[in-house]
Design a protein around this motif. Structure first.
Motif, short mmCIF file in Angstrom:
data_model
loop_
_atom_site.label_atom_id
_atom_site.label_comp_id
_atom_site.label_asym_id
_atom_site.label_seq_id
_atom_site.Cartn_x
_atom_site.Cartn_y
_atom_site.Cartn_z
N PHE A 190 0.83 -1.21 0.00
CA PHE A 190 0.00 0.00 0.00
C PHE A 190 0.86 1.24 0.00
O PHE A 190 0.47 2.27 -0.56
CB PHE A 190 -0.92 -0.01 1.21
CG PHE A 190 -2.05 -0.97 1.07
CD1 PHE A 190 -2.56 -1.25 -0.18
CD2 PHE A 190 -2.62 -1.58 2.16
CE1 PHE A 190 -3.60 -2.13 -0.35
CE2 PHE A 190 -3.66 -2.46 2.02
CZ PHE A 190 -4.16 -2.74 0.76
N TYR A 210 -8.68 8.10 -1.37
CA TYR A 210 -8.00 6.85 -1.02
C TYR A 210 -6.49 6.97 -1.05
O TYR A 210 -5.80 6.36 -0.22
CB TYR A 210 -8.45 5.72 -1.95
CG TYR A 210 -9.83 5.29 -1.63
CD1 TYR A 210 -10.04 4.33 -0.66
CD2 TYR A 210 -10.91 5.87 -2.24
CE1 TYR A 210 -11.32 3.96 -0.34
CE2 TYR A 210 -12.19 5.50 -1.92
CZ TYR A 210 -12.39 4.55 -0.97
OH TYR A 210 -13.64 4.20 -0.63
N THR A 252 -5.58 8.59 2.28
CA THR A 252 -5.85 7.71 3.43
C THR A 252 -4.86 6.55 3.47
O THR A 252 -4.30 6.22 4.51
CB THR A 252 -7.27 7.11 3.34
OG1 THR A 252 -8.14 8.10 2.84
CG2 THR A 252 -7.74 6.64 4.68
N LEU A 253 -4.64 5.94 2.28
CA LEU A 253 -3.72 4.80 2.19
C LEU A 253 -2.32 5.22 2.60
O LEU A 253 -1.64 4.50 3.35
CB LEU A 253 -3.68 4.31 0.75
CG LEU A 253 -4.45 3.08 0.39
CD1 LEU A 253 -4.22 2.77 -1.07
CD2 LEU A 253 -3.99 1.93 1.24
N TRP A 287 -2.18 5.61 6.36
CA TRP A 287 -2.27 4.38 7.13
C TRP A 287 -1.06 3.48 6.92
O TRP A 287 -0.48 2.95 7.87
CB TRP A 287 -3.53 3.61 6.73
CG TRP A 287 -3.62 2.29 7.40
CD1 TRP A 287 -3.99 2.06 8.70
CD2 TRP A 287 -3.29 1.02 6.85
NE1 TRP A 287 -3.91 0.73 8.98
CE2 TRP A 287 -3.49 0.07 7.87
CE3 TRP A 287 -2.86 0.60 5.59
CZ2 TRP A 287 -3.25 -1.29 7.66
CZ3 TRP A 287 -2.63 -0.74 5.39
CH2 TRP A 287 -2.84 -1.67 6.42
N MET A 332 -7.65 -5.22 6.35
CA MET A 332 -7.39 -4.01 5.58
C MET A 332 -7.31 -4.34 4.09
O MET A 332 -7.80 -3.60 3.24
CB MET A 332 -6.06 -3.39 6.02
CG MET A 332 -6.18 -2.29 7.05
SD MET A 332 -7.49 -1.13 6.78
CE MET A 332 -6.62 0.12 5.90
N TYR A 333 -6.64 -5.48 3.79
CA TYR A 333 -6.55 -5.89 2.37
C TYR A 333 -7.94 -6.14 1.82
O TYR A 333 -8.27 -5.74 0.70
CB TYR A 333 -5.70 -7.15 2.23
CG TYR A 333 -4.22 -6.91 2.35
CD1 TYR A 333 -3.72 -5.64 2.57
CD2 TYR A 333 -3.31 -7.96 2.22
CE1 TYR A 333 -2.37 -5.42 2.68
CE2 TYR A 333 -1.94 -7.74 2.33
CZ TYR A 333 -1.48 -6.46 2.56
OH TYR A 333 -0.15 -6.24 2.67
N PHE A 373 -9.68 -2.86 1.14
CA PHE A 373 -9.19 -2.11 -0.01
C PHE A 373 -9.44 -2.83 -1.33
O PHE A 373 -9.60 -2.17 -2.36
CB PHE A 373 -7.70 -1.78 0.14
CG PHE A 373 -7.49 -0.49 0.83
CD1 PHE A 373 -7.94 0.70 0.27
CD2 PHE A 373 -6.85 -0.44 2.06
CE1 PHE A 373 -7.76 1.90 0.92
CE2 PHE A 373 -6.68 0.76 2.71
CZ PHE A 373 -7.13 1.92 2.14
N LEU A 414 -12.47 -1.83 -3.22
CA LEU A 414 -12.33 -0.67 -4.11
C LEU A 414 -12.28 -1.12 -5.57
O LEU A 414 -13.00 -0.60 -6.42
CB LEU A 414 -11.05 0.08 -3.74
CG LEU A 414 -10.61 1.25 -4.60
CD1 LEU A 414 -11.55 2.41 -4.38
CD2 LEU A 414 -9.20 1.67 -4.23
N ILE A 462 -13.60 1.64 5.66
CA ILE A 462 -12.16 1.73 5.89
C ILE A 462 -11.85 2.55 7.15
O ILE A 462 -10.99 2.19 7.95
CB ILE A 462 -11.46 2.30 4.64
CG1 ILE A 462 -11.41 1.21 3.59
CG2 ILE A 462 -10.07 2.78 4.96
CD1 ILE A 462 -10.88 1.62 2.28
#
Lengths: 347, 164
Positions: free
Chosen positions: A79, A135, A138-139, A142, B27-28, B31, B34, B69
């Motif tokens: 990520f 996103y 945020t990603l 995090w 978390m994976y 996401f 998405l 999220i």
């Protein structure tokens, strides 16, 4: 099949042009931001690389490329590298619905100046993409596994989500006037000096403020408030990954200026009829003049963005939320009602 | 060309959806949703439903997934336990698989047994107009009821949040 092939070539050429435009725009903006801020703070600014420092952005990019790419051990690697790609990708894809000029006619073929400027959900596409942009931030916050990054990322996403609402509502007036979501239709409706800024002054102000918040620019740059958050969501980024966030920020600024000028300042329309300077519809020279006119509007707005950043102090977080939810949102709703009443009366 | 795009989007949807289900890290899972939503939006575009596609992105990606999220981000550390979907036992696994197989079989039966009518396809110039007219004329009452319901939910949520 040949038709599809031609279409692919046409889109490819346009996309290449747009990407190179964005990259050079980012270079110009970085340089002018440093120069304008220096002027406002009574400094000289960059003056070592090239004459009056014009080559400074290129030196910066070179430096970013040379830097080591550091990833914290506790970070989530996948990520961590995905986040800047999302940010920059979203910033660039928005340009697929933005018209740069009207059209050029070569023989039978009409080529519109933009990848898909006539698509009838044009502005909705931009709204959808800005909601994806959250996103990236945020990603990044995090996956860095760092307090400051996470706080910056959360602030930023909360801010973007809050202001998306007033942003979306404030332009409904424009859509009501144009009767379409297509950006080309909206521009065509603002012929001459019938700019939406005069017809929709309240909507324009709300949209402008919301745009500042959406692009995380000062006075709403809380996500990267240096004194409290070190650097915000991109604290743990280095090298070209940081460069991509940086690029995305400036690309977003250019996009925001382009959208404001399309929706409220007539976009690529000249302020007078094109017959006046003896140009024909569909000719290449008219397209170039329209493009230059659009570019000029974008540059003026970008200068305004920079000017505001170095003039207005940063908001506090509660002030930001109050402004968004208690003031801008009701005003945006009021704007819709007022536009409706005005259209009923003068129809 | 269209077939190629369809398989591309279908692959994205199925691939990311299986990550959602199979990943041990929540978390994976969150996401990869998405990409599932994106793929579905792409399929809508191939069906000439551009408005629905963009609404899908705005509502599901811009709203609902962000909430999911945030929920995952902000609660993982509160309980002191890492939330991992791998903690579910064998019982859940077996029941879930049985339910999935039953649904899949019934869908396949439905698909093969019903005689589908191929309507003549007219590519609409814009879908927004017709959707708007339908909402404001024929389906005005359901539209208004849904709006009031959402308003109630909004006010209720604010009330619950304020009590703390």
């Amino acid at each position: 099949m040949t038709e599809t092939l031609w279409l692919l070539i046409e889109v490819g050429v346009k996309a290449l042009f747009i990407i190179s435009m964005i990259l050079s725009a980012a270079a110009v903006l970085v340089y002018s931001e440093r120069k304008v801020s220096a002027f406002i703070q009574n400094r000289i600014g960059p003056n070592r690389v090239g004459p009056v420092g014009v080559l400074q952005p290129f030196a910066d990019v070179l430096k970013l490329f040379m830097k080591e790419d550091l990833v914290p051990r506790a970070a989530d690697r996948r990520f961590h590298s995905l986040a800047p790609i999302i940010s920059l990708g979203v910033a660039i894809s928005v340009y697929s619905v933005i018209p740069f000029a009207h059209y050029v006619q070569i023989g039978e073929r009409i080529i519109y100046m933009g990848i898909a400027p006539n698509v009838n959900v044009g502005y909705l596409f931009i709204l959808a993409l800005t909601s994806v942009g959250v996103y990236g931030v945020t990603l990044a916050g995090w996956s860095s596994n760092n307090k400051y990054s996470l706080l910056g990322g959360l602030r930023s996403s909360a801010q973007m989500i809050s202001y998306e609402l007033s942003m979306g509502l404030s332009i409904i007036g424009v859509f009501m006037l144009a009767g379409s979501f297509s950006l080309n239709d909206i521009v065509l409706q603002q012929e001459g000096l019938r700019w939406n800024i005069f017809l929709q002054p309240l909507g324009f102000i709300i949209f402008l403020v919301a745009t500042f918040a959406e692009t995380n620019r000062a006075p709403f740059d809380l996500p990267e408030a240096e004194p409290e958050l070190v650097g915000g969501y991109n604290t743990e980024y280095s090298g070209m990954k940081f460069g991509m966030f940086f690029l995305a920020e400036y690309a977003n600024m250019a996009t925001a200026s382009a959208i404001i000028s399309l929706l409220y300042l007539g976009g690529w329309q000249l302020p007078f009829s094109y017959n006046l300077i003896g140009l024909e519809a569909g000719s290449v020279s008219l397209a170039i003049v329209q493009f230059l006119c659009f570019l000029l509007k974008i540059l003026v707005l970008c200068f305004f963005f920079i000017w505001v950043r170095w003039t207005v102090p940063r908001f506090r977080y509660d002030q930001l939320m109050n402004l968004g939810w208690r003031k801008l949102l009701p005003l945006a709703l009021l704007n819709i009602v007022l536009t409706g009443i005005a259209m009923m009366i003068w129809g | 060309m269209e077939d190629l795009l369809f398989y591309l989007f279908a692959f994205v949807v199925i691939g990311s959806a299986s990550v959602v289900v199979l990943s041990k890290n929540i978390m994976y899972s969150a996401f990869s949703l998405l990409f599932t939503f994106f793929g579905v939006a792409g399929l809508y575009v191939l069906l000439f439903a551009d408005f629905v596609a963009l609404t899908q992105i705005m509502v599901y990606i811009g709203g609902i997934l962000v909430l999911i999220i945030f929920g995952v981000l902000l609660t993982t550390k509160i309980t002191g336990v890492d939330i991992k979907s791998g903690t579910t036992g064998k019982v859940q696994l077996i029941t879930a698989s049985v339910v999935v197989v039953i649904i899949a079989i019934s869908l396949i039966l439905l698909f093969t047994n019903v005689e589908w009518v191929n309507q003549e396809f007219v590519q609409p110039n814009t879908t927004i107009d017709s959707i708007g007219f339908a909402f404001m004329t024929k389906y005005l009452l359901p539209f208004e009821i849904a709006a009031v319901l959402l308003l109630i939910a909004l006010v209720g949520a604010t009330l619950i949040a304020r009590r703390k």
